[in-house]
Design a protein around this motif. Structure first.
Motif, PDB file in Angstrom:
ATOM      1  N   UNK A  38       0.862  -1.171   0.000  1.00 48.43           N
ATOM      2  CA  UNK A  38       0.000   0.000   0.000  1.00 48.43           C
ATOM      3  C   UNK A  38       0.904   1.229   0.000  1.00 48.43           C
ATOM      4  N   UNK A  39       1.113   1.807  -1.167  1.00 44.65           N
ATOM      5  CA  UNK A  39       1.995   2.965  -1.325  1.00 44.65           C
ATOM      6  C   UNK A  39       1.160   4.136  -1.810  1.00 44.65           C
ATOM      7  N   UNK A  40       0.362   4.659  -0.896  1.00 39.91           N
ATOM      8  CA  UNK A  40      -0.550   5.763  -1.178  1.00 39.91           C
ATOM      9  C   UNK A  40      -0.364   6.851  -0.142  1.00 39.91           C
ATOM     10  N   UNK A  41      -0.798   8.068  -0.438  1.00 41.33           N
ATOM     11  CA  UNK A  41      -0.815   9.084   0.619  1.00 41.33           C
ATOM     12  C   UNK A  41      -1.714   8.609   1.763  1.00 41.33           C
ATOM     13  N   UNK A  42      -1.311   8.915   2.979  1.00 40.47           N
ATOM     14  CA  UNK A  42      -2.058   8.456   4.145  1.00 40.47           C
ATOM     15  C   UNK A  42      -3.541   8.812   4.055  1.00 40.47           C
ATOM     16  N   UNK A  43      -3.861  10.004   3.611  1.00 38.21           N
ATOM     17  CA  UNK A  43      -5.250  10.460   3.572  1.00 38.21           C
ATOM     18  C   UNK A  43      -6.160   9.618   2.699  1.00 38.21           C
ATOM     19  N   UNK A  44      -5.609   8.929   1.718  1.00 38.75           N
ATOM     20  CA  UNK A  44      -6.421   8.112   0.805  1.00 38.75           C
ATOM     21  C   UNK A  44      -6.410   6.633   1.162  1.00 38.75           C
ATOM     22  N   UNK A  46      -7.057   4.430   3.810  1.00 43.10           N
ATOM     23  CA  UNK A  46      -8.162   3.652   4.396  1.00 43.10           C
ATOM     24  C   UNK A  46      -9.329   3.522   3.429  1.00 43.10           C
ATOM     25  N   UNK A  47      -9.646   4.586   2.710  1.00 40.00           N
ATOM     26  CA  UNK A  47     -10.762   4.540   1.763  1.00 40.00           C
ATOM     27  C   UNK A  47     -10.471   3.578   0.606  1.00 40.00           C
ATOM     28  N   UNK A  48      -9.262   3.636   0.082  1.00 39.16           N
ATOM     29  CA  UNK A  48      -8.893   2.733  -1.015  1.00 39.16           C
ATOM     30  C   UNK A  48      -8.920   1.288  -0.530  1.00 39.16           C
ATOM     31  N   UNK A  49      -8.354   1.043   0.635  1.00 36.23           N
ATOM     32  CA  UNK A  49      -8.319  -0.317   1.185  1.00 36.23           C
ATOM     33  C   UNK A  49      -9.739  -0.832   1.439  1.00 36.23           C
ATOM     34  N   UNK A  66       2.834   7.149   5.795  1.00 36.70           N
ATOM     35  CA  UNK A  66       3.269   7.988   6.907  1.00 36.70           C
ATOM     36  C   UNK A  66       2.213   9.055   7.164  1.00 36.70           C
ATOM     37  N   UNK A  67       1.555   8.980   8.317  1.00 36.67           N
ATOM     38  CA  UNK A  67       0.546   9.983   8.658  1.00 36.67           C
ATOM     39  C   UNK A  67       1.198  11.251   9.217  1.00 36.67           C
ATOM     40  N   UNK A  81      -3.293   4.118  15.046  1.00 31.51           N
ATOM     41  CA  UNK A  81      -2.239   4.376  14.064  1.00 31.51           C
ATOM     42  C   UNK A  81      -2.806   4.243  12.656  1.00 31.51           C
ATOM     43  N   UNK A  82      -2.045   4.707  11.680  1.00 26.81           N
ATOM     44  CA  UNK A  82      -2.443   4.535  10.279  1.00 26.81           C
ATOM     45  C   UNK A  82      -2.611   3.059   9.970  1.00 26.81           C
ATOM     46  N   UNK A  83      -1.671   2.241  10.425  1.00 27.64           N
ATOM     47  CA  UNK A  83      -1.733   0.800  10.158  1.00 27.64           C
ATOM     48  C   UNK A  83      -2.988   0.172  10.781  1.00 27.64           C
ATOM     49  N   UNK A  84      -3.346   0.595  11.981  1.00 24.97           N
ATOM     50  CA  UNK A  84      -4.553   0.060  12.618  1.00 24.97           C
ATOM     51  C   UNK A  84      -5.809   0.511  11.874  1.00 24.97           C
ATOM     52  N   UNK A  85      -5.810   1.729  11.369  1.00 21.39           N
ATOM     53  CA  UNK A  85      -6.959   2.225  10.590  1.00 21.39           C
ATOM     54  C   UNK A  85      -7.083   1.452   9.277  1.00 21.39           C
TER      55      UNK A  85
END
Length: 190
Positions: A38-44, A46-49, A66-67, A81-85
């Protein structure tokens, strides 16, 4: 990140399938590779996943996001965390936090070795088989995997990234100088 890491994995003999903003994300996730990066900007992320949760079921999902926001501020402070989200957005995926502490140019080195030492890559995850896959991918880049704990510790790795990025970029500091060699780090806990 996808291009740099993917190039390294291709050199090591892995089959790499890429998807991007212009399309192909679902096809790449469905490709049957060992893992999905998953190599996306943090903001996108969770929605993409969440939109790919069905094809990520049972898959190893590597989170290198990286958030980090303006002023090198950690965007997830006080929350998951970003990973948990990301794991919550695709609960049947096996998420591993990795590859987020270095700039993309480091991943273009073949191999990333500094002062004769291979780069160490902290890994956070709860699935032993997923961690095993990611450890192999780390070693295939010429790096050394480090067990950083379960996914509940991913926030520490993300906070470390925010700190290091702020020191490197914001201050121009040699952040590597923060940590003394292990021989000088004090007595080891038993």
């Amino acid at each position: 990140m996808a291009d740099a890491l993917g190039t390294g994995w291709r050199r090591a003999g892995h089959r790499v399938v890429a998807g991007g903003r212009s399309g192909g994300l679902r096809e790449a996730a469905e490709s049957g590779t060992d893992a999905v990066l998953l190599a996306l900007p943090y903001g996108a992320a969770a929605e993409v996943v969440a939109g790919l949760a069905d094809v990520l079921r049972g898959r190893v999902l590597i989170d290198c996001t990286n958030p980090v926001g303006p002023g090198f501020r950690l965007l997830t402070a006080g929350g998951p965390s970003a990973a948990e989200r990301i794991a919550a957005a695709a609960p049947a995926a096996r998420v591993v936090k990795a590859f987020n502490l270095c700039h993309v140019d480091v991943w273009r080195l073949d191999p990333p070795v500094f002062d004769g030492r291979p780069l160490a890559v902290p890994l956070c995850g709860d699935s032993p088989p997923a961690l095993s896959v990611v450890r192999r991918l780390v070693r295939d880049l010429g790096c050394e995997p480090l067990n950083a704990g379960g996914l509940d510790r991913a926030g520490l790795v993300e906070a470390t990234a925010a700190l290091l990025i702020g020191l490197w970029v914001g201050e121009g500091a040699d952040a590597q100088a923060i940590a003394p060699p292990l021989t000088h780090a004090g007595p080891r806990a038993c």
